[in-house]
Design a protein around this motif. Sequence first.
Motif, PDB file in Angstrom:
ATOM      1  N   PHE A   1       0.722  -1.060  -0.080  1.00 42.62           N
ATOM      2  CA  PHE A   1       0.004   0.020  -0.008  1.00 42.62           C
ATOM      3  C   PHE A   1       0.661   1.264   0.103  1.00 42.62           C
ATOM      4  CE2 PHE A   1      -1.681  -3.542   2.809  1.00 42.62           C
ATOM      5  CZ  PHE A   1      -2.745  -3.716   1.782  1.00 42.62           C
ATOM      6  N   VAL A   2       0.279   2.301  -0.176  1.00 44.73           N
ATOM      7  CA  VAL A   2       0.932   3.527  -0.320  1.00 44.73           C
ATOM      8  C   VAL A   2       1.348   4.144   1.301  1.00 44.73           C
ATOM      9  CG1 VAL A   2      -1.027   5.408   0.079  1.00 44.73           C
ATOM     10  CG2 VAL A   2       1.070   5.972  -1.559  1.00 44.73           C
ATOM     11  N   ARG A   3       0.899   3.671   2.259  1.00 44.52           N
ATOM     12  CA  ARG A   3       1.045   3.782   3.674  1.00 44.52           C
ATOM     13  C   ARG A   3       1.336   2.525   4.389  1.00 44.52           C
ATOM     14  NH1 ARG A   3       2.565   6.655   7.030  1.00 44.52           N
ATOM     15  NH2 ARG A   3       0.917   6.872   8.568  1.00 44.52           N
ATOM     16  N   PRO A   4       1.940   2.785   5.560  1.00 53.67           N
ATOM     17  CA  PRO A   4       2.221   1.271   6.333  1.00 53.67           C
ATOM     18  C   PRO A   4       0.849   0.824   6.716  1.00 53.67           C
ATOM     19  CG  PRO A   4       3.234   3.031   7.116  1.00 53.67           C
ATOM     20  CD  PRO A   4       2.547   3.679   6.180  1.00 53.67           C
ATOM     21  N   SER A   5       0.745  -0.712   6.330  1.00 50.08           N
ATOM     22  CA  SER A   5      -0.290  -1.509   6.799  1.00 50.08           C
ATOM     23  C   SER A   5      -0.229  -1.748   8.613  1.00 50.08           C
ATOM     24  CB  SER A   5      -0.370  -2.616   6.171  1.00 50.08           C
ATOM     25  OG  SER A   5       0.774  -3.766   6.793  1.00 50.08           O
ATOM     26  N   ILE A   6      -1.216  -2.116   9.045  1.00 54.60           N
ATOM     27  CA  ILE A   6      -1.413  -2.427  10.251  1.00 54.60           C
ATOM     28  C   ILE A   6      -0.365  -3.766  10.950  1.00 54.60           C
ATOM     29  CG2 ILE A   6      -3.288  -3.854  10.347  1.00 54.60           C
ATOM     30  CD1 ILE A   6      -2.683  -1.382  13.128  1.00 54.60           C
ATOM     31  N   LEU A   7      -0.269  -4.565   9.722  1.00 56.51           N
ATOM     32  CA  LEU A   7       0.663  -5.733  10.036  1.00 56.51           C
ATOM     33  C   LEU A   7       2.053  -5.209  10.484  1.00 56.51           C
ATOM     34  CD1 LEU A   7      -0.219  -8.329   7.405  1.00 56.51           C
ATOM     35  CD2 LEU A   7      -0.353  -8.417   9.779  1.00 56.51           C
ATOM     36  N   GLU A   8       2.432  -3.924   9.926  1.00 59.84           N
ATOM     37  CA  GLU A   8       3.987  -3.678  10.193  1.00 59.84           C
ATOM     38  C   GLU A   8       4.108  -3.534  11.641  1.00 59.84           C
ATOM     39  OE1 GLU A   8       5.443  -0.563   7.322  1.00 59.84           O
ATOM     40  OE2 GLU A   8       3.937  -1.088   5.925  1.00 59.84           O
ATOM     41  N   VAL A   9       3.252  -2.783  12.313  1.00 61.29           N
ATOM     42  CA  VAL A   9       3.259  -2.636  13.694  1.00 61.29           C
ATOM     43  C   VAL A   9       3.161  -3.994  14.351  1.00 61.29           C
ATOM     44  CG1 VAL A   9       1.046  -2.005  14.058  1.00 61.29           C
ATOM     45  CG2 VAL A   9       2.807  -1.164  15.544  1.00 61.29           C
ATOM     46  N   GLU A  10       2.234  -5.018  13.906  1.00 60.21           N
ATOM     47  CA  GLU A  10       1.900  -5.982  14.811  1.00 60.21           C
ATOM     48  C   GLU A  10       3.127  -7.051  14.367  1.00 60.21           C
ATOM     49  OE1 GLU A  10      -1.589  -7.586  12.885  1.00 60.21           O
ATOM     50  OE2 GLU A  10      -2.912  -6.124  13.802  1.00 60.21           O
ATOM     51  N   ALA A  11       3.765  -6.967  13.441  1.00 60.13           N
ATOM     52  CA  ALA A  11       4.976  -7.776  13.276  1.00 60.13           C
ATOM     53  C   ALA A  11       6.169  -7.382  14.011  1.00 60.13           C
ATOM     54  CB  ALA A  11       5.358  -8.050  11.748  1.00 60.13           C
ATOM     55  N   ALA A  12       6.337  -6.051  14.067  1.00 60.76           N
ATOM     56  CA  ALA A  12       7.186  -5.463  14.645  1.00 60.76           C
ATOM     57  C   ALA A  12       7.161  -6.011  16.437  1.00 60.76           C
ATOM     58  CB  ALA A  12       7.251  -4.070  14.636  1.00 60.76           C
ATOM     59  N   GLU A  13       5.820  -5.616  17.055  1.00 61.88           N
ATOM     60  CA  GLU A  13       5.748  -5.858  18.332  1.00 61.88           C
ATOM     61  C   GLU A  13       5.856  -7.417  18.431  1.00 61.88           C
ATOM     62  OE1 GLU A  13       1.779  -2.950  19.335  1.00 61.88           O
ATOM     63  OE2 GLU A  13       1.378  -4.863  18.473  1.00 61.88           O
TER      64      GLU A  13
ATOM     65  N   THR B   1      10.604  -1.103  -1.529  1.00 64.75           N
ATOM     66  CA  THR B   1       9.295  -1.228  -1.813  1.00 64.75           C
ATOM     67  C   THR B   1       8.547  -2.183  -1.276  1.00 64.75           C
ATOM     68  OG1 THR B   1       9.978  -0.079  -3.890  1.00 64.75           O
ATOM     69  CG2 THR B   1       8.050  -1.344  -3.978  1.00 64.75           C
ATOM     70  N   HIS B   2       9.190  -3.480  -1.330  1.00 65.63           N
ATOM     71  CA  HIS B   2       8.769  -4.684  -0.923  1.00 65.63           C
ATOM     72  C   HIS B   2       9.030  -5.341   0.587  1.00 65.63           C
ATOM     73  CE1 HIS B   2       7.249  -5.247  -4.883  1.00 65.63           C
ATOM     74  NE2 HIS B   2       8.269  -5.191  -5.436  1.00 65.63           N
ATOM     75  N   GLY B   3       9.699  -4.184   1.239  1.00 60.68           N
ATOM     76  CA  GLY B   3      10.200  -4.726   2.709  1.00 60.68           C
ATOM     77  C   GLY B   3       9.041  -5.210   3.720  1.00 60.68           C
ATOM     78  N   ALA B   4       8.034  -4.286   3.417  1.00 52.96           N
ATOM     79  CA  ALA B   4       6.636  -4.521   4.324  1.00 52.96           C
ATOM     80  C   ALA B   4       5.589  -5.275   3.632  1.00 52.96           C
ATOM     81  CB  ALA B   4       6.393  -3.206   5.126  1.00 52.96           C
ATOM     82  N   GLU B   5       5.851  -6.109   2.668  1.00 53.59           N
ATOM     83  CA  GLU B   5       4.791  -6.810   1.859  1.00 53.59           C
ATOM     84  C   GLU B   5       4.037  -7.487   2.918  1.00 53.59           C
ATOM     85  OE1 GLU B   5       3.964 -10.505   0.642  1.00 53.59           O
ATOM     86  OE2 GLU B   5       6.097 -10.180   0.627  1.00 53.59           O
ATOM     87  N   THR B   6       2.574  -7.552   2.695  1.00 54.88           N
ATOM     88  CA  THR B   6       2.014  -8.144   4.027  1.00 54.88           C
ATOM     89  C   THR B   6       2.033  -9.701   4.209  1.00 54.88           C
ATOM     90  OG1 THR B   6       0.063  -8.333   2.384  1.00 54.88           O
ATOM     91  CG2 THR B   6       0.365  -6.254   4.007  1.00 54.88           C
ATOM     92  N   HIS B   7       2.173 -10.581   2.879  1.00 53.45           N
ATOM     93  CA  HIS B   7       2.245 -11.705   3.226  1.00 53.45           C
ATOM     94  C   HIS B   7       3.611 -12.148   3.918  1.00 53.45           C
ATOM     95  CE1 HIS B   7       0.131 -11.391  -1.177  1.00 53.45           C
ATOM     96  NE2 HIS B   7      -0.823 -11.318  -0.032  1.00 53.45           N
ATOM     97  N   SER B   8       4.740 -11.712   3.645  1.00 53.17           N
ATOM     98  CA  SER B   8       5.818 -12.068   4.421  1.00 53.17           C
ATOM     99  C   SER B   8       5.753 -11.803   5.820  1.00 53.17           C
ATOM    100  CB  SER B   8       6.942 -11.701   3.762  1.00 53.17           C
ATOM    101  OG  SER B   8       7.191 -12.093   2.385  1.00 53.17           O
ATOM    102  N   LEU B   9       5.213 -10.660   6.020  1.00 59.15           N
ATOM    103  CA  LEU B   9       5.274 -10.045   7.462  1.00 59.15           C
ATOM    104  C   LEU B   9       4.102 -10.975   8.323  1.00 59.15           C
ATOM    105  CD1 LEU B   9       5.164  -6.439   7.356  1.00 59.15           C
ATOM    106  CD2 LEU B   9       7.156  -7.790   7.830  1.00 59.15           C
TER     107      LEU B   9
END
Length: 436
Positions: A88-100, A292-300
């Motif tokens: 997406f053009v902004r961070p997805s909620i998965l980014e913070v969940e994966a970081a946590e 670009t693909h660092g926070a792609e949702t499937h891998s997170l």
Amino acid sequence: MSLPRSLAANERLHELIPGGAHTYAKGDDQYPEDLAPVISHGQGAQVWDVDGNRYVEYGSGLRSVSLGHAHPKVLEAVRRELDRGSNFVRPSILEVEAAERFLATVPTADMVKFAKNGSDVTTAAVRLARAVTGRARVAICADQPFFSVDDWFIGTTPMSSGIPDAINELTVTFPYGDLAATEELLTRYRDEIACLILEPAGHTEPPAGYLAGLRELADRYGCLLVFDEMITGLRWSEAGAQGLYGVVPDLSTFGKALGNGFAVSALAGRRDLMERGGLRHAHERVFLLSTTHGAETHSLAAATAVLTTYVEEGITARLHTLGERLAAGVREAAATAGVADHVVVRGRASNLVFGTLDEKQRPSQEYRTLFLRHLLAGGVLAPSFVVSSALTDADIEQTVDAVGRACEVYRKALDVGDPAPWLGGRPVKPVFRSLA
């Protein structure tokens, strides 16, 4: 044994892809001539090649698939995201969940940034260390095989073609386990070295006090301590080697097992350092990681599921149990065949490798070729003996039986002092060499 469809597929690969693979360690030069299977699919600890042969597989995905292929909990997590978009053009909620989830599992770090491969994050660690210290030189552990595809490391290997000498001169080396030699290096290049980077453990356990001694040296000489936990992460403990040995680096990098085959890596570390790549500081900005693909949702989603599974199911302990069982069986088979001094198993139980030694107990690519050829004939695909948690008792029994048969042939070759009659072609080759 013949693999006609794999042979044809390898020819197609070489026509279209330099080296015939996207990773040098997967190249057909790493396998006996005409016996490099091309994989069709995998399930658990088993893989099938395009010729229809089934193998027990070790070192899956260069140690990345530690839960086994197509692990149901990982696939379930990924499938939940398939219909929800991947980028997406902004961070997805998965980014913070994966970081946590990551920081709860690796509590020695304060912040984390995800990417797609290990080279991205190790290079980011080096860049950050240089920015924070204002120093240009990097000190790498000389006894460890790989840190990055980027110039600062590859320039130190026999495959340094295309890398300017000026870059190579900025990387220096220190020996693993030798604090005195490391301090001598830091003294020789006083106020020039930005960081010490190393795998905290390898085929042997760190000497008593060694990692703590590196921590003290880094603090005293004003450089950062960076742990490359690509291999040790999750396999040594859920929190990596730093969690097992109790020595906290300034920065650390994770990958491989983190995604169970999905592309994800991580740079983690102290908040005051990591924030230099952020927006909440008064220092000069560091271009830390921006992919670009660092926070792609499937891998997170996959990484979150992997971390949860490791913690909830005690996967690290299972890897050690399986490895201990396998190592005992291989050593017994080698001893029975009279080659215990020539076919040797090394490393932590969760990360076993094997050595193939000649008549004078020197590492031998020819004897490795013989050994691999007979493992393949026994339905075992094993560039190493690195286990996955999907291995069954039957898988280990099949492996030990194949090792036993290979060791019988190994003994014959040792007796005549020449493995050539059993190679079936050219020997396997090391990855890092100057000529193809």
